[in-house]
Design a protein around this motif. Structure first.
Motif, mmCIF file in Angstrom:
data_model
loop_
_atom_site.group_PDB
_atom_site.id
_atom_site.type_symbol
_atom_site.label_atom_id
_atom_site.label_comp_id
_atom_site.label_asym_id
_atom_site.label_seq_id
_atom_site.Cartn_x
_atom_site.Cartn_y
_atom_site.Cartn_z
ATOM 1 N N ARG A 1 44.598 29.008 53.355
ATOM 2 C CA ARG A 1 44.179 30.398 53.249
ATOM 3 C C ARG A 1 45.346 31.305 53.624
ATOM 4 O O ARG A 1 46.030 31.077 54.619
ATOM 5 N N PHE A 2 45.556 32.345 52.812
ATOM 6 C CA PHE A 2 46.758 33.158 52.949
ATOM 7 C C PHE A 2 46.651 34.245 54.009
ATOM 8 O O PHE A 2 47.584 35.012 54.199
ATOM 9 N N SER A 3 45.532 34.311 54.725
ATOM 10 C CA SER A 3 45.428 35.209 55.880
ATOM 11 C C SER A 3 44.819 34.429 57.020
ATOM 12 O O SER A 3 43.852 33.684 56.824
ATOM 13 N N GLY A 4 45.403 34.563 58.223
ATOM 14 C CA GLY A 4 44.929 33.803 59.385
ATOM 15 C C GLY A 4 43.657 34.401 59.962
ATOM 16 O O GLY A 4 43.060 35.320 59.418
ATOM 17 N N THR A 5 43.232 33.846 61.123
ATOM 18 C CA THR A 5 41.996 34.342 61.749
ATOM 19 C C THR A 5 42.178 35.754 62.230
ATOM 20 O O THR A 5 43.263 36.196 62.528
ATOM 21 N N ILE B 1 30.653 21.106 52.113
ATOM 22 C CA ILE B 1 30.868 21.484 53.513
ATOM 23 C C ILE B 1 32.370 21.550 53.735
ATOM 24 O O ILE B 1 33.122 20.699 53.255
ATOM 25 N N GLU B 2 32.811 22.613 54.423
ATOM 26 C CA GLU B 2 34.239 22.846 54.645
ATOM 27 C C GLU B 2 34.476 23.176 56.104
ATOM 28 O O GLU B 2 33.719 23.938 56.708
ATOM 29 N N GLY B 3 35.512 22.574 56.673
ATOM 30 C CA GLY B 3 35.834 22.803 58.072
ATOM 31 C C GLY B 3 37.287 23.198 58.255
ATOM 32 O O GLY B 3 38.190 22.613 57.646
ATOM 33 N N ALA B 4 37.520 24.210 59.092
ATOM 34 C CA ALA B 4 38.881 24.668 59.374
ATOM 35 C C ALA B 4 39.455 23.841 60.516
ATOM 36 O O ALA B 4 38.868 23.773 61.586
ATOM 37 N N PHE B 5 40.587 23.191 60.273
ATOM 38 C CA PHE B 5 41.233 22.418 61.324
ATOM 39 C C PHE B 5 42.475 23.123 61.861
ATOM 40 O O PHE B 5 43.121 22.624 62.778
ATOM 41 N N ALA B 6 42.822 24.268 61.288
ATOM 42 C CA ALA B 6 43.898 25.135 61.789
ATOM 43 C C ALA B 6 43.594 26.537 61.276
ATOM 44 O O ALA B 6 42.699 26.730 60.454
ATOM 45 N N ASP B 7 44.338 27.527 61.773
ATOM 46 C CA ASP B 7 44.033 28.902 61.409
ATOM 47 C C ASP B 7 44.074 29.130 59.904
ATOM 48 O O ASP B 7 43.294 29.897 59.362
ATOM 49 N N ASN B 8 44.990 28.473 59.184
ATOM 50 C CA ASN B 8 45.129 28.697 57.752
ATOM 51 C C ASN B 8 44.735 27.490 56.904
ATOM 52 O O ASN B 8 44.753 27.575 55.680
ATOM 53 N N TRP B 9 44.351 26.396 57.522
ATOM 54 C CA TRP B 9 44.077 25.170 56.785
ATOM 55 C C TRP B 9 42.626 24.735 56.978
ATOM 56 O O TRP B 9 42.073 24.833 58.065
#
Length: 296
Positions: free
Chosen positions: A292-296, A234-242
């Motif tokens: 992640r190298f591209s934001g939302t 399970i993976e959760g985004a805590f910022a646009d790129n993280w």
């Protein structure tokens, strides 16, 4: 009469403004509603890289064979399972594609490992009242005999490093929370070392008073094995790129084997050979962080 009408008229004039005001519509005041704050749609597509740390609960199912090299006879086997537990850590890179709520991708990772374990094997000596053991001979004198003594194997195994190349398929249960399964290729280097120890019992045939000669042999080898892996996370985004994730991974690296000629004298008088076969599996739980190298 005239006076009465004048008084009534005056009272009516005094009351009229209040009644008129009561009949007027109360004006409505309109205010603009505050803006609704909405979490922007998150998209998992793109390249990413990250680091992880975890712990591995490895298992090595091992069989040790004691073989008479004089004729290749299997004299004894000793089997057991031991743990290879320790800390793991490394990095990963990958790519995701998202369509609607479904996310597919691939990932490659490489891990250092401190997983290590030990195994002890034994070929028994002669039982009470018997000259020869299962693997080695005793000595027959004129009036007495010297019984054969046991042969011991001490084996240490270590998972030096491993890596995987896997596909991933998941569902974004919310825009910023991804649940996924994963599976694919696994590879790793397994180091095996150990020693064989015994006491050769000898002497002149028919003469009492045998000789007892301690002997030993050591070995060490490393091999890279290829197997398979599967897991979930399970993976959760805590910022646009993280994003941060918790992942379980099962790894099967197949079988590691080897053989060691020793100075131990077998029943035929030829050297005793000790071989081993181990099937190595691992259960890994790890925490990771990705960029992640591209934001939302």
């Amino acid at each position: 009469m005239t006076r009465t009408l004048l008084v009534a008229a005056a009272i009516g004039m005094l009351l009229a403004p209040g009644a008129f005001a009561a009949d007027l519509a109360v004006p409505r005041i309109y205010t603009k509603a505050p803006p609704v704050i909405v979490d922007p749609t998150y998209n998992w597509s793109g390249f990413y890289a990250g680091l992880n740390i975890g712990y591995g609960w490895g298992r090595s199912a091992t069989t040790a064979d004691f073989i008479d090299s004089g004729g290749g006879a299997l004299l004894s086997s000793s089997a057991g399972t031991f743990n290879l537990d320790g800390v793991t850590g490394g990095g990963q890179i990958g790519y995701n594609w998202q369509r609607d709520m479904f996310v597919a991708g691939f990932e490659a990772d490489f891990q250092g490992s401190g997983q290590k374990g030990r195994f002890a094997g034994l070929c028994a000596g002669a039982p009470d009242g018997v000259q020869d053991g299962i693997c080695t001979p005793g000595h027959r004198g004129d009036n007495t005999f010297d019984p054969a003594l046991p042969v011991t194997l001490n084996l240490t195994q270590k998972l030096d490093w491993f890596g995987t190349v896997r596909g991933r398929l998941g569902v974004a249960v919310t825009p910023r929370v991804l649940v996924y399964g994963t599976g694919g290729l696994a590879y790793g280097r397994v180091s095996t070392s150990g020693s064989v120890n015994a006491i050769n019992v000898g002497g002149f045939p028919g003469a009492d008073g045998g000789t007892f000669t301690p002997v030993s042999a050591t070995f060490s080898s490393s091999t890279t094995k290829v197997g398979w892996s599967a897991g979930a996370g399970i993976e959760g985004a805590f910022a646009d790129n993280w994003s941060a994730r918790l992942e379980y991974l099962y790894v099967d690296l197949g079988t590691v084997s080897g053989a060691l000629p020793t100075p131990v004298i077998a029943l035929s008088g030829a050297p005793l050979v000790v071989g081993y076969r181990t099937h190595l599996t691992d259960n890994i739980l790890r925490f990771g962080v990705n960029y992640r190298f591209s934001g939302t």
